[in-house]
Design a protein around this motif. Structure first.
Motif, PDB file in Angstrom:
ATOM      1  N   ASP A 100       0.831  -1.210   0.000  1.00 14.35           N
ATOM      2  CA  ASP A 100       0.000   0.000   0.000  1.00 14.35           C
ATOM      3  C   ASP A 100       0.860   1.252   0.000  1.00 14.35           C
ATOM      4  OD1 ASP A 100      -2.346  -1.475   0.041  1.00 14.35           O
ATOM      5  OD2 ASP A 100      -2.519  -1.429   2.227  1.00 14.35           O
ATOM      6  N   VAL A 168      -9.756   2.832   4.549  1.00 15.20           N
ATOM      7  CA  VAL A 168      -8.978   1.590   4.482  1.00 15.20           C
ATOM      8  C   VAL A 168      -7.815   1.650   5.457  1.00 15.20           C
ATOM      9  CG1 VAL A 168      -7.527   0.120   3.028  1.00 15.20           C
ATOM     10  CG2 VAL A 168      -9.545   1.208   2.058  1.00 15.20           C
ATOM     11  N   TYR A 216     -10.813  -3.684   7.270  1.00 11.15           N
ATOM     12  CA  TYR A 216      -9.680  -3.320   6.416  1.00 11.15           C
ATOM     13  C   TYR A 216      -9.749  -4.082   5.095  1.00 11.15           C
ATOM     14  CZ  TYR A 216      -4.765  -3.413   4.860  1.00 11.15           C
ATOM     15  OH  TYR A 216      -3.604  -3.359   4.125  1.00 11.15           O
ATOM     16  N   GLU A 219     -12.878  -2.843   3.000  1.00 10.58           N
ATOM     17  CA  GLU A 219     -12.660  -1.533   2.394  1.00 10.58           C
ATOM     18  C   GLU A 219     -11.678  -1.608   1.231  1.00 10.58           C
ATOM     19  OE1 GLU A 219     -14.217   1.277   2.852  1.00 10.58           O
ATOM     20  OE2 GLU A 219     -15.505   0.367   4.360  1.00 10.58           O
ATOM     21  N   LYS A 220     -10.674  -2.456   1.361  1.00 11.54           N
ATOM     22  CA  LYS A 220      -9.728  -2.644   0.261  1.00 11.54           C
ATOM     23  C   LYS A 220     -10.446  -3.239  -0.955  1.00 11.54           C
ATOM     24  CE  LYS A 220      -5.617  -4.375   0.858  1.00 11.54           C
ATOM     25  NZ  LYS A 220      -4.700  -3.310   0.359  1.00 11.54           N
ATOM     26  N   GLU A 221     -11.351  -4.177  -0.714  1.00 14.30           N
ATOM     27  CA  GLU A 221     -12.097  -4.779  -1.813  1.00 14.30           C
ATOM     28  C   GLU A 221     -13.018  -3.749  -2.488  1.00 14.30           C
ATOM     29  OE1 GLU A 221     -11.768  -7.735  -3.060  1.00 14.30           O
ATOM     30  OE2 GLU A 221     -10.313  -8.447  -1.588  1.00 14.30           O
ATOM     31  N   ARG A 223     -12.518  -0.588  -2.696  1.00 14.44           N
ATOM     32  CA  ARG A 223     -11.698   0.357  -3.459  1.00 14.44           C
ATOM     33  C   ARG A 223     -11.386  -0.171  -4.851  1.00 14.44           C
ATOM     34  NH1 ARG A 223      -6.385   2.159  -0.377  1.00 14.44           N
ATOM     35  NH2 ARG A 223      -5.753   2.173  -2.558  1.00 14.44           N
ATOM     36  N   HIS A 224     -11.308  -1.493  -4.956  1.00 12.06           N
ATOM     37  CA  HIS A 224     -10.970  -2.083  -6.244  1.00 12.06           C
ATOM     38  C   HIS A 224     -12.238  -2.536  -6.982  1.00 12.06           C
ATOM     39  CE1 HIS A 224      -7.202  -2.478  -3.913  1.00 12.06           C
ATOM     40  NE2 HIS A 224      -6.630  -2.295  -5.084  1.00 12.06           N
TER      41      HIS A 224
END
Length: 224
Positions: A100, A168, A216, A219-221, A223-224
């Protein structure tokens, strides 16, 4: 009611029961109840993410679950097995945090913040490991390595949040801070002196770290 809500309720209920059983010194009931915590969160994560998961994320959940299995079995290999599971999780999360940070641009004036974080984490690790710890289950050098990995993970996570300020990285930072508090208080009550308050703080922050970790990942998922 959302499809993920029952598993989230199960997580909170089993977490509370595990804490109560630990404070009542019913260790076996605590271990059995605690073993449900990670699977319930994994189901919550899976349902919330439309039944999709990345391999490394699933591996982290599996390692945490295996750690609880080692703790429940209480065989001679349990301390090392439990230790290696958590260490591998921290290494994987460190990889995520480092990856990241590669997308964030650090400037020369960030050196002060970075140095301050490293000094702060180093001071915490040194203070804990410098205590007169008794009946350590593993070689002392392993705890030093463990502390180093966790310190790097925490520093990266805090820096990522400082630089980006996204939800995230906020969850990532809270996850790592919870890891640190949980592990520090675990060492204190297990190898220094037993205290109900230390136990309570360690367990509450451990379960909190799991919750922030799931957020976490989610939220990362998103974002993508």
């Amino acid at each position: 009611m959302k499809a993920s809500t029952p598993s989230l309720i199960l997580f909170f209920v089993t977490s509370v029961l595990a804490i109560i059983f630990k404070l009542l010194q019913s260790d076996m009931l605590m271990l059995y109840t605690k073993s449900v915590v990670v699977p319930s969160l994994f189901i919550y994560y899976l349902v919330s993410n439309n039944y999709k998961t990345k391999l490394l994320n699933a591996l982290i959940f599996l390692l945490f679950f295996v750690r609880e299995v080692f703790n429940t079995l209480r065989i001679i290999e349990s301390p090392m097995g439990s230790f290696l599971c958590v260490l591998m999780v921290y290494i994987l999360l460190l990889f995520f945090a480092w990856r990241d940070s590669a997308f964030l641009k650090y400037k020369y004036n960030d050196i002060f913040s970075i140095s301050l974080l490293f000094i702060g984490m180093g001071a915490i690790c040194f203070s804990v490991l410098n205590l007169k710890l008794e009946n350590l289950e593993l070689d002392f050098s392993l705890y030093v390595v463990f502390g180093l990995i966790l310190s790097l993970l925490t520093v990266f996570s805090i820096l990522n949040y400082i630089k980006a300020g996204s939800l995230v990285f906020f969850n990532g930072m809270l996850m790592c801070v919870s890891f640190v508090i949980s592990d520090v208080f675990f060492v204190l009550y297990k190898f220094y002196f037993y205290n109900y308050l230390l136990t309570l703080v360690s367990l509450v922050t451990q379960f909190s770290s799991y919750f922030f970790m799931v957020n976490y990942f989610l939220e990362k998922e998103r974002r993508h």
